[in-house]
Design an enzyme around this catalytic site. Structure first.
Site, short mmCIF file in Angstrom:
data_model
loop_
_atom_site.label_atom_id
_atom_site.label_comp_id
_atom_site.label_asym_id
_atom_site.label_seq_id
_atom_site.Cartn_x
_atom_site.Cartn_y
_atom_site.Cartn_z
N LYS A 29 0.68 -1.31 -0.19
CA LYS A 29 -0.12 -0.13 -0.15
C LYS A 29 0.77 1.19 0.01
CE LYS A 29 -4.16 2.03 2.59
NZ LYS A 29 -4.88 1.66 3.55
N SER B 105 -9.61 1.54 2.50
CA SER B 105 -9.01 2.48 1.80
C SER B 105 -7.82 1.59 1.04
CB SER B 105 -8.27 3.51 2.45
OG SER B 105 -7.49 2.87 3.74
N SER C 99 -10.20 -0.87 6.77
CA SER C 99 -9.61 -0.60 5.49
C SER C 99 -8.74 -1.98 5.00
CB SER C 99 -8.78 0.60 5.28
OG SER C 99 -9.27 1.69 5.29
N1 GLN Z 1 -13.50 4.08 5.71
C1 GLN Z 1 -12.78 4.39 6.96
C2 GLN Z 1 -12.47 5.84 7.01
O1 GLN Z 1 -12.65 6.36 6.00
C3 GLN Z 1 -11.78 3.64 7.47
C4 GLN Z 1 -10.48 3.89 6.74
C5 GLN Z 1 -9.31 3.17 7.06
O2 GLN Z 1 -9.52 2.07 7.75
N2 GLN Z 1 -8.24 3.43 6.90
O3 GLN Z 1 -11.91 6.40 7.81
#
Ligand code: GLN
Length: 488
Positions: free
Chosen positions: A77, A152, A176
């Protein structure tokens, strides 16, 4: 088909000299070059570096210093800083940014002989559930490219689902790893907070962020975890807890294991077809010897609200370092220092990131701090206590990973609240710091769907064991989208 082999099967081929690390890397690079235009799961691909790592892997095989990860091509990532490749975090703010050092995780991965092929697409600064907030273009779901891969860590899950990398490393602040794993039909685990060093991970919400592997199977995840986790003096929240061998115990029977079913997660709101798939999975687990018990997590209904105070607060503080002076984008339109700060941030950050900074700054401002941030911290503790109480009676908790399967690109992007609700089942594990895994359990309208297992602190092994046992008697984790077949 080589692309559908597990990490341990590929490892055997490498050890037996049936394929060299260079050949294997070239094979995956070819798949990425051929298929990734449709998917955009990589922001940065580095063929030369990948082949350099492969050569180093060959050396490790030659002098018998190899590990189970040596020569295995993996995506990373794009929020782990890397010395050899740019790190953008999906943002214009960090376009072209070169870190002077590797994150601890990357360092450990490379010293185990792993081959990092490139950096995976992601939501900007890991904020999002669809990978649509990436400055570098949205990533797509290989099961249907009109659908999001989740986020994400969308690029990570997408490239694994299409089998253009054997695995990828993602991060999970509120879901995510697990949410995109569910949407893409792959397995992903967010370990206990503190298990993997955060040193060199671009920070989103420091008390929630945790890295973890995404791969086809639980066994692959266990192999990766063995090499990524462990104490790191560079991260003050890194745990000194002894690191187990995550692969040992995978073959242990589920006889005598008690799995908790939180009533609150199985309300009428859960899609009937999702509930049916979960019932099927429960039957498989029962046949494997597990027992089920109904439990209550009464305060979990506050998770999303609590998270959307804590995460933006921490993000607003973490992102204050991007000021146009020290890192990243600097506006060229400015006359004064003040203007330079404002314009650099205005131009460098996308809409969702700005929304979080505004919410976080507001909630942390004097007069509101007690009402919002401190209150959210108190509720976080209450949620954690719900879990700790439940783990007195059960070994593992089973629940949905997501409210449904992947949604269409564009469907939720203008509706932040409905986007935030995509993580309704995953967020509480981050608030409580607990390990949690998502694994594929079937399809609804040709899109995959995942089941979540949550464990007590530092009990990743139990989650991996349950998932591995399930994957011994089912085939969902071996399914891959036909369009991404072998290249002639
Ligand atoms: N979707 C969640 C957010 O937007 C979690 C994102 C994540 O786990 N990095 O904050």
């Amino acid at each position: 088909m080589l692309f559908n082999k597990s990490i341990s099967q590929i490892h055997d081929m490498l050890v037996n000299r049936e394929i060299s690390a260079t050949e294997l890397t070239k094979y995956y690079l070819k798949r990425i070059n051929h298929y990734d235009k449709q998917l955009q799961s990589f922001i940065h691909l580095d063929e030369d570096k990948a082949l350099e790592y492969a050569l180093k892997a060959e050396q490790m095989f030659a002098d018998n210093s190899y590990t189970p990860l040596t020569g295995i091509p993996v995506g990373m990532k794009d929020l782990f800083v890397t010395k050899d490749m740019p790190t953008t975090c999906g943002s214009k703010m960090l376009k072209g940014y070169m870190s002077p050092f590797n994150s601890t995780l990357v360092e450990r991965f490379l010293s185990a002989g792993g081959v990092m092929v490139g950096k995976n697409n992601m939501d900007e600064f890991a904020m999002g559930s669809s990978n649509e907030t990436s400055y570098y273009g949205e990533c797509r779901n290989p099961w249907n490219t009109e659908y999001v891969p989740g986020g994400s860590s969308g690029g990570s899950a997408s490239c694994v689902a299409a089998r253009i990398a054997t695995a990828s490393i993602g991060t999970d602040t509120g879901g995510s790893i697990r949410q995109p794993a569910s949407f893409c039909g792959v397995t992903g685990i967010k370990p206990t907070y503190g298990r993997i060093s955060r040193y060199g991970m671009v920070a989103f919400a420091s008390s929630l962020d945790q890295a973890g592997p995404i791969a086809p199977s639980a066994e692959d995840c266990a192999i990766l975890l063995n090499h990524l986790s462990g104490f790191d003096k560079m991260d003050s929240t890194s745990s000194r807890m002894e690191k187990p061998d995550f692969t040992s115990g995978l073959n242990k029977s589920l006889e005598g294991l008690t799995i908790g079913i939180p009533e609150e997660f199985f309300s009428d709101q859960l899609d009937k077809r999702c509930a049916a798939l979960i019932d099927e999975a429960k039957k498989e687990l029962t046949a494997l010897g597990a027992q089920f018990r109904s439990i209550h997590l009464p305060n979990l209904k506050y998770s999303v609200a609590t998270y959307y105070v804590i995460a933006p607060c921490e993000a607003s503080s973490n992102l204050s370092r991007f000021d146009g002076v020290r890192y990243g984008h600097r506006s060229e339109q400015s006359e004064t220092l003040e203007e330079m700060y404002v314009n650099s941030r205005t131009e460098g950050f996308g809409e969702e990131v700005k929304r979080r900074i505004i919410v976080g700054t507001f909630a942390l401002s004097s007069g509101y701090y007690d009402d919002y941030y401190q209150k959210a911290q108190k509720i976080r503790q209450v949620i954690r206590n719900d879990y700790l109480t439940a783990f007195r009676d059960v070994d593992v908790i089973l629940c949905p990973s997501t409210p449904g399967t992947a949604f269409k690109i564009g469907e939720k992007i203008d509706d932040p609240i409905s986007m935030y609700l995509a993580d309704i089942f995953t967020i509480s594990a981050n608030l409580a710091g607990l390990p949690a895994l998502s694994m594929p359990i079937g399809f609804i309208d040709e899109l995959p769907y995942g089941l979540q297992l949550v464990g007590d602190r530092f009990c990743e092994k139990q989650l991996l064991q349950v998932a591995h046992q399930y994957q011994q008697v089912t085939q969902w984790h071996n399914k891959h989208p036909e369009e991404f077949g072998e290249i002639a």
